[in-house]
Enzyme design. Structure first.
Site, PDB file in Angstrom:
ATOM      1  N   ASP A  78      -3.834 -15.475   7.256  1.00  0.00           N
ATOM      2  CA  ASP A  78      -2.523 -15.910   6.756  1.00  0.00           C
ATOM      3  C   ASP A  78      -1.781 -16.789   7.766  1.00  0.00           C
ATOM      4  OD1 ASP A  78      -2.948 -14.600   4.398  1.00  0.00           O
ATOM      5  OD2 ASP A  78      -1.822 -12.816   4.943  1.00  0.00           O
ATOM      6  N   ARG A 131       0.826  -1.212   0.000  1.00  0.00           N
ATOM      7  CA  ARG A 131       0.000   0.000   0.000  1.00  0.00           C
ATOM      8  C   ARG A 131       0.859   1.261   0.000  1.00  0.00           C
ATOM      9  NH1 ARG A 131      -2.601  -4.351   1.709  1.00  0.00           N
ATOM     10  NH2 ARG A 131      -4.876  -4.443   1.841  1.00  0.00           N
TER      11      ARG A 131
HETATM   12  C1  S3P Z   1      -3.971  -9.157   2.050  1.00  0.00           C
HETATM   13  C2  S3P Z   1      -5.196  -9.664   2.345  1.00  0.00           C
HETATM   14  C3  S3P Z   1      -5.461 -11.082   2.574  1.00  0.00           C
HETATM   15  C4  S3P Z   1      -4.189 -11.871   2.830  1.00  0.00           C
HETATM   16  C5  S3P Z   1      -3.081 -11.501   1.900  1.00  0.00           C
HETATM   17  C6  S3P Z   1      -2.772 -10.012   1.984  1.00  0.00           C
HETATM   18  C7  S3P Z   1      -3.824  -7.712   1.812  1.00  0.00           C
HETATM   19  O1  S3P Z   1      -6.113 -11.629   1.450  1.00  0.00           O
HETATM   20  O2  S3P Z   1      -4.440 -13.249   2.749  1.00  0.00           O
HETATM   21  O3  S3P Z   1      -1.896 -12.206   2.214  1.00  0.00           O
HETATM   22  O4  S3P Z   1      -2.700  -7.206   1.828  1.00  0.00           O
HETATM   23  O5  S3P Z   1      -4.875  -7.061   1.609  1.00  0.00           O
HETATM   24  P1  S3P Z   1      -7.715 -11.504   1.306  1.00  0.00           P
HETATM   25  O6  S3P Z   1      -8.033 -10.105   1.529  1.00  0.00           O
HETATM   26  O7  S3P Z   1      -8.051 -11.937  -0.081  1.00  0.00           O
HETATM   27  O8  S3P Z   1      -8.257 -12.436   2.347  1.00  0.00           O
END
Ligand code: S3P
Length: 466
Positions: free
Chosen positions: A315, A27
């Protein structure tokens, strides 16, 4: 293809510098590149995934000065990106492809994004639906709405969207598109999931109202670049937290770890399982961070993980399953069907690999039941190109009866490039503590752990066996 030979240990006493948070690093370059003015980033995670986002922003005209591997100055383009000359390679990163889809949906050009074999299997329908309603044209070249993904962007309408899944990537894609829509966009999430996008948008001065499950954002406002420090990644810290919590007498200190409550549900799980963890928030900037400490690891007991806590430990579920295997009694993971569409099908992969290590598991459509507390036998398992599988089973291997082999470990660099060094440090700490040996043997152990492809298979009863 790299592989990791992991030696069992009987002691953990470590203090580790965990690299920057993956989600926040993505981000920082995406929003910094889109904002007006300069964003100075420190603590950036120089991993495959985050560097894919950085390169994609550069391909869209964002100038980025490299100070060192973790510090950058991003010169934002004030909301006007340049059409990329080529397709954007998102590598293994679902965050890159989904967040960028939301961003380029509002830009007056066409962007094609693709990724590796794992990313090419991940569902894009969840972002295609709302972004199409907002006015962008999205086409998936893969079967069943899988990447490569082509986004024809342009003027966007605001949307009121109830997300069908608690996904921060989906929420962020809509917010990044909403940032460019003409009016107020509202996103409702079924359960609270990580809020890094909302926090960083606020940091950059967006007109956003983040409620618990309902977020409002007003489009066509200017974002102003700002300095930011990326704290250590809680999801990387999780591997050592479980290792130390499960190891009798285990001690661990982790400094400057991100302690955003939408990420740290693992702490509650481990404490329910009997671990004693001290959490000390030292900085509460746009993201909170501080120290985590375990002083006396020991016997864990099984627990049930499900419901609203799932998105806040999504995660960590592979390493939580490992904690379940090391705990006395039964651990139940439920409501976690999202795991089936991660970098691998993490329910099938974890259940299979646990069995290889001698653990009894019942696989369920939305999780698994783990019958823990039995001896862990050494094994040879393959990462299935999934970084968190490679790391979770490296940790389980520390508790096995002989050295184990984790194959295809290059993928670890997508999120935790220094994992092998830290593993070596933890193993060396065990040897040094036990035999009070000198630095040369500690270095030898480090070399052994780091030594890349090994010819010998797991279960090889060499002198390393303890
Ligand atoms: C993330 C959101 C999660 C996570 C990924 C990173 C992010 O996925 O599993 O490793 O940085 O927004 P989801 O939002 O699809 O669950």
């Amino acid at each position: 293809m790299a592989e990791l030979k992991v030696h069992p240990i009987r002691r953990i006493d470590a203090e580790l510098e965990i690299p920057g948070d993956k989600s926040i690093s993505h981000r920082s370059v995406i929003l910094g590149g889109f904002a007006d003015g300069e964003t100075r980033i420190t603590g950036f995670l120089p991993s495959g995934d985050c560097l894919a986002s950085l390169a994609a922003m550069q391909a869209m005209g964002v100038e980025i000065d490299t100070i060192d591997r973790t510090s950058y100055i991003v010169h934002g383009r004030g909301g006007k990106l340049r059409a990329p000359a080529e397709s954007l390679d998102c590598g293994n990163s679902g965050t890159t492809i989904r967040l960028l889809a939301g961003l380029v949906a509002g830009q007056p050009f066409t962007t094609r994004m693709f990724g590796d074999a794992s990313l090419s299997k991940r569902p894009m329908k969840r972002i295609v639906d709302p972004l199409t309603t907002m006015g962008a044209i999205l086409t998936c070249e893969g079967e069943n709405l899988r990447p490569p993904l082509v986004v024809k962007g342009g003027a966007l309408k605001p949307i009121h969207y109830k997300m069908p899944v608690a996904s921060a990537q989906l929420k962020s894609a809509i917010l990044l598109a909403g940032l460019q829509a003409n009016g107020q966009t509202v996103v409702e999430q079924p359960e609270v999931c990580r809020d890094h996008t909302e926090r960083m948008l606020q940091h950059f001065g967006a007109s956003i109202r983040p409620g618990e499950k309902r977020i409002e954002i007003y489009g066509n406002t200017t974002l102003n670049g700002k300095d930011l420090h990326v704290p250590g990644d809680f999801s990387s810290a999780a591997f050592w937290l479980v290792a130390a919590a499960a190891m009798p007498g285990g001690r661990l200190v982790l400094n400057k770890i991100g302690l955003n409550p939408t990420r740290t549900a693992l702490l509650n799980v481990l404490m329910r399982m009997g671990a004693q963890i001290k959490e000390n928030v030292e900085c509460n900037d746009f993201e909170p961070y501080g120290t985590l400490r375990i002083e006396e690891g020991g016997k864990l007991k099984g627990t049930t993980i499900g419901g609203e806590e799932i998105p806040n430990l999504i995660d960590e579920l592979p390493i939580i399953a490992v904690a379940g295997a090391l705990a006395e009694g039964t651990t139940i993971i439920k409501d976690a069907q999202e795991l089936r569409v991660k970098e691998s099908d993490r329910i099938a992969t974890v259940a299979h690999h646990l069995r290889e290590f001698g653990v009894t598991v019942d696989e369920k459509p939305d999780g698994m039941i783990i019958y823990g507390g039995n001896p862990i036998r050494s094994a040879k398992v393959e990462s299935r190109h999934d970084h968190r599988i490679a790391m979770a089973f490296s940790i389980l291997a520390l508790f096995a009866d002989a050295p184990s082999l984790i194959e295809d470990t290059d993928c670890i660099a997508t999120s935790y490039p220094t994992f092998e060094q830290h593993l070596a440090q933890v193993v060396a700490g065990d040897v040094a503590g036990k035999f009070r040996i000198g630095a040369s043997l500690v270095n030898k152990v480090k070399r052994l752990v780091k030594s890349g492809p090994q010819k010998k298979a797991a279960n090889d009863e060499t002198s390393e066996k303890e």
